[in-house]
Design an enzyme around this catalytic site. Structure first.
Site, short mmCIF file in Angstrom:
data_model
loop_
_atom_site.label_atom_id
_atom_site.label_comp_id
_atom_site.label_asym_id
_atom_site.label_seq_id
_atom_site.Cartn_x
_atom_site.Cartn_y
_atom_site.Cartn_z
CG ASP A 187 -1.88 -0.97 1.44
OD1 ASP A 187 -1.91 -1.97 0.23
OD2 ASP A 187 -2.61 -1.39 2.24
CG ASP A 208 -3.08 -4.83 -3.17
OD1 ASP A 208 -3.15 -5.41 -4.14
OD2 ASP A 208 -3.52 -5.44 -1.95
NE ARG A 270 -4.60 -7.85 -4.26
CZ ARG A 270 -4.39 -8.49 -3.19
NH1 ARG A 270 -4.61 -9.89 -3.39
NH2 ARG A 270 -3.47 -8.16 -2.16
CD1 TRP A 272 -10.25 -2.95 -2.31
CD2 TRP A 272 -9.19 -0.96 -2.51
NE1 TRP A 272 -10.15 -2.47 -1.10
CE2 TRP A 272 -9.43 -1.62 -1.40
CE3 TRP A 272 -8.35 -0.11 -2.92
CZ2 TRP A 272 -9.00 -0.32 -0.09
CZ3 TRP A 272 -8.01 0.71 -1.78
CH2 TRP A 272 -8.45 0.51 -0.53
#
Length: 360
Positions: A187, A208, A270, A272
């Site tokens: 993140d 991510d 991916r 979210w």
């Protein structure tokens, strides 16, 4: 020369909740100074201590005199609430609108912290302010990130302790970053909401590490996958996690040119959100977007939306090049016409009213 290291801070100011170009909550309009080459009204500059480990006070200098503060935050607090004139902050933290935060070199002007308790609380840098510009600054969350090994795993880190540790969380509408770095593992860059522009930036991470619901263009950025930091998880990560949730949501991440490199393996993204939108594209003949040989051939993952009967994602990687550009096993691909693609890669996708040209 030792890098300047600043601690975590939060920018408190106006928040623009962006819902689409037709429903923009109009924010404060900041005034440029036509008589100043930098277009700002005045500059606050910082003389850091001789050694970054020192607890010495900083000296804040202003064009119309010299002011000394016991903390950097006190210097920022000296700017009045509701300020509507562009002020340049040189190498320090801030929490007001209409601010240009500028370092001399991104490699030597670092805002660094180590926090990972909670995603919302872990960010080294949080910007709630609209009309914000950063140049030549590096934002780092050192949790599981060895800064001076440029992302190699901290020797004392728990092998199973990779968790959310945000380097920068950007909420404010009309925010631009030029030649900035964002370094972390999971993140790293929370591109949360609003219209944002990233030009010639460096973004490190593994899981991510470009995430959120921003409506953003990443122009000629270098994205570096840190598979060695997640070796305990097989070294396979995810570059993006975009959270668009409906057809009416204007958000999306658009990557124009640049390079995807690093070690290990990574998915391009991916989902979210149920309508996640990520676009990699570059039509330049001599300088196409380069994919290093680290991209998982399937490229895109539905994540928690695997069982949805209809996939509403907009995932595409068109006109890309490099050893990682194998599309033979690609799971999702939204083929866009040249006209459709132009609507995303053109700056008008984020600057319909020309806000970038109104920034210094």
């Amino acid at each position: 020369m030792a890098p300047m290291i600043l601690l975590s801070f939060v920018l408190f100011s106006f928040v623009c909740f962006y819902t689409g170009l037709d429903n923009v909550v109009k924010g404060l309009e900041c005034q440029l100074n036509p008589n100043n080459p930098a277009k700002v009204w005045y500059t606050l500059s910082v003389s850091p201590p001789a050694r970054h480990e020192s607890n010495s006070n900083f000296t804040i200098k202003r064009e119309n005199g010299q002011l000394s503060y016991t903390s950097i935050q006190a210097a920022i607090d000296s700017i009045t609430d509701g300020n509507d004139k562009w002020i340049r902050i040189f190498k320090i933290n801030l929490h007001k609108s209409c601010i240009l935060l500028e370092g001399r070199y991104a490699q030597k002007t670092l805002i660094e912290f180590n926090a990972h308790q909670d995603t919302l609380e872990s960010a080294t840098f949080t910007s709630l302010a609209e009309n914000f510009v950063a140049k030549h600054i590096t934002f780092v969350n050192t949790h599981n990130y060895n800064l001076y090994g440029r992302g190699t795993r901290n020797q004392n880190a728990n092998a199973n302790d990779v968790t959310q540790a945000v380097a920068a969380m950007i909420y404010g509408d009309k925010s631009a970053f030029y030649s900035c770095g964002f370094f972390g593992v999971q993140d790293t860059l929370w591109d949360s909401q609003g219209r944002h522009y990233f030009k010639n930036c460096y973004i490190d991470g593994a899981f991510d590490f470009i995430m959120g619901n921003g409506q953003s263009i990443y122009d000629e950025c270098i994205i570096r996958v840190l598979g060695n930091a997640i070796a305990a998880y097989g070294g396979v990560g995810y570059i993006t996690a975009q959270s668009r949730s409906s057809d009416e949501d204007p958000s999306g991440f658009v990557f124009k040119g640049g390079v995807v490199e690093g070690n290990g393996k990574a998915w391009l993204g991916r989902a979210w959100g149920s309508h996640s939108r990520v676009i990699f594209n570059d039509k330049k003949i001599k300088s196409k977007q380069k994919f290093n040989d680290i991209i998982v051939p399937e490229r895109w993952s539905p994540w928690d939306f695997e069982n949805d009967p209809v996939k509403h994602f907009t995932y595409t990687d068109q006109n890309c090049d490099g050893p990682g550009n194998d599309t033979s096993r690609r799971q999702f691909n939204t083929t866009l016409t040249d006209l459709q693609m132009q609507q995303f890669i053109d700056l008008s996708y984020i600057v319909a009213e020309g806000w970038i040209s109104n920034q210094p």
